[in-house]
Design an enzyme around this catalytic site. Structure first.
Site, mmCIF file in Angstrom:
data_model
loop_
_atom_site.group_PDB
_atom_site.id
_atom_site.type_symbol
_atom_site.label_atom_id
_atom_site.label_comp_id
_atom_site.label_asym_id
_atom_site.label_seq_id
_atom_site.Cartn_x
_atom_site.Cartn_y
_atom_site.Cartn_z
ATOM 1 N N CYS A 118 0.796 -1.224 0.000
ATOM 2 C CA CYS A 118 0.000 0.000 0.000
ATOM 3 C C CYS A 118 0.832 1.279 0.000
ATOM 4 O O CYS A 118 0.299 2.361 -0.262
ATOM 5 C CB CYS A 118 -0.951 -0.002 1.189
ATOM 6 S SG CYS A 118 -2.118 -1.387 1.172
ATOM 7 N N HIS A 260 -3.289 7.081 2.258
ATOM 8 C CA HIS A 260 -3.712 5.808 1.679
ATOM 9 C C HIS A 260 -5.040 5.416 2.293
ATOM 10 O O HIS A 260 -5.211 5.462 3.516
ATOM 11 C CB HIS A 260 -2.652 4.742 1.947
ATOM 12 C CG HIS A 260 -3.193 3.345 1.854
ATOM 13 N ND1 HIS A 260 -3.824 2.875 0.717
ATOM 14 C CD2 HIS A 260 -3.195 2.324 2.746
ATOM 15 C CE1 HIS A 260 -4.200 1.619 0.927
ATOM 16 N NE2 HIS A 260 -3.835 1.272 2.141
ATOM 17 N N ASN A 290 -10.270 -0.222 -0.460
ATOM 18 C CA ASN A 290 -8.809 -0.130 -0.326
ATOM 19 C C ASN A 290 -8.184 -0.708 -1.590
ATOM 20 O O ASN A 290 -8.202 -1.924 -1.805
ATOM 21 C CB ASN A 290 -8.366 -0.914 0.911
ATOM 22 C CG ASN A 290 -6.863 -0.876 1.148
ATOM 23 O OD1 ASN A 290 -6.079 -0.630 0.227
ATOM 24 N ND2 ASN A 290 -6.447 -1.147 2.365
#
Length: 339
Positions: A118, A260, A290
């Site tokens: 990520c 993020h 996500n």
């Protein structure tokens, strides 16, 4: 590791693009075959829907779509380097970036992948900063792209409800450090002792060299949720604060925090620790989930398109991912064509 360009050549964002696969999966769709509900998912993650690839669609396809949009936004033209940040390459070997460069018609340019889960886009952006500062490249295409649904166990309600697919990209060019769009000091870090925090246990050389088949569940993404929450909040906050300090900014100077999109609660906790109010936090996790390395550039695309990110805004980017890895940087938002 922390660093900043050692020359007057800065990496300046000049193009932006994103792409989401057309197939949408709602919380109710997941509740039809998982022990979960729309209320359970929303209350724990902030997610209502996500996009997932159709069978046969890989990460390269997503990256090409987003890359093409970013190149168009930048006015077309060639680049000297292509960086694809992804956890879900089309194949273990070779890297996905050369295929993306070829499909975009960019010729025999440098192309490579970045694997930082990520945090991948921040790592990729920092790599582009280094290439431009060193004179290796004048224009770089940085793409975060994920087909994360392909590595998530569809029967695991703790991960299947969170992760999604998509791609976002920026074109950066050589410019001056004081230009709008110039990427500021990049702060990067990692802790390999936390490797099992976020992992796909099987499929790599360590497992293959045993000569024994791995349990089926080890081929899927696994995450220790509570530990991830704690480390993500701590590391993301620390990296973001360091980036602010190195840029000479205070939290009060930030117009848009763009973290993020891991989980709505993580994002809110980071913002609270930094002292950045809800009115200055960008979020799209409710409608896209996500998307790992694609998360931050897709957030930039959405914020720019809806008008909540305007030229002159001071922007703080920050992320935490597997590895464990983390990173942050700053920039003043430039004037870009509509995305």
């Amino acid at each position: 590791m922390t660093g900043r360009p050692r020359t007057d050549r800065a990496a300046v964002i000049t193009g932006l693009g994103g792409w989401l696969p057309p197939r949408v999966v709602t919380n109710d769709d997941l509740a039809a075959h998982l022990d979960t509900s729309d209320e359970w998912i929303r209350s724990r993650t902030g997610i209502a829907r996500r996009h997932v690839v159709d069978p046969g669609t890989g990460t390269a396809t997503l990256a090409v779509e987003a890359g093409a949009a970013a190149l168009k936004s930048a006015g077309g033209g060639d680049v000297d380097s292509v960086i694809v940040a992804t956890t879900t390459p089309d194949r273990p070997c070779p890297a996905t970036a050369p295929q993306v460069a070829a499909r975009l018609g960019l010729g025999a340019v440098a192309a490579h992948d970045v694997s930082a889960v990520c945090t991948g886009f921040v790592y990729g952006l920092a790599t582009a900063v280094g290439q431009i500062a060193a004179g290796i490249a004048d224009r770089v295409l940085v793409i975060g792209a994920e087909a994360f649904s392909t590595i998530v166990n569809p029967r695991d309600r703790h991960t299947a409800v969170i992760f999604a697919d998509g791609a976002g990209a920026v074109v950066v060019r050589a410019g001056a450090p004081d230009e709008p769009g110039a990427v500021g000091p990049c702060v990067l870090g990692s802790d390999g002792d936390l490797a099992d925090l976020i992992t796909v246990p099987a499929g790599g050389s360590a497992q293959r060299s045993t000569g024994r088949p791995a349990p089926p569940e080890d081929h899927y993404f696994q995450m220790r949720g509570r530990d991830v929450y704690r480390h993500a909040v701590e590391r993301t906050t620390a990296a973001a604060q360091t980036a602010l300090d190195r840029a000479g900014w205070r939290a009060a100077d930030v117009d848009r925090l763009m973290p993020h999109q891991a989980n709505a609660r993580i994002c809110a906790a980071v913002a609270e620790r930094l002292g950045i109010g809800p009115d200055r936090q960008a979020s799209n996790i409710e409608r896209v989930g996500n998307t790992a390395a694609a998360s931050i550039p897709l957030l930039m695309v959405d914020a720019a398109a809806e008008g909540s990110l305007a030229p002159g805004d001071r922007v703080l980017l920050a992320a935490f991912g597997g590895g464990a890895t983390w990173g942050a940087t700053t920039l003043t938002w430039p004037v870009l064509p509509a995305v």
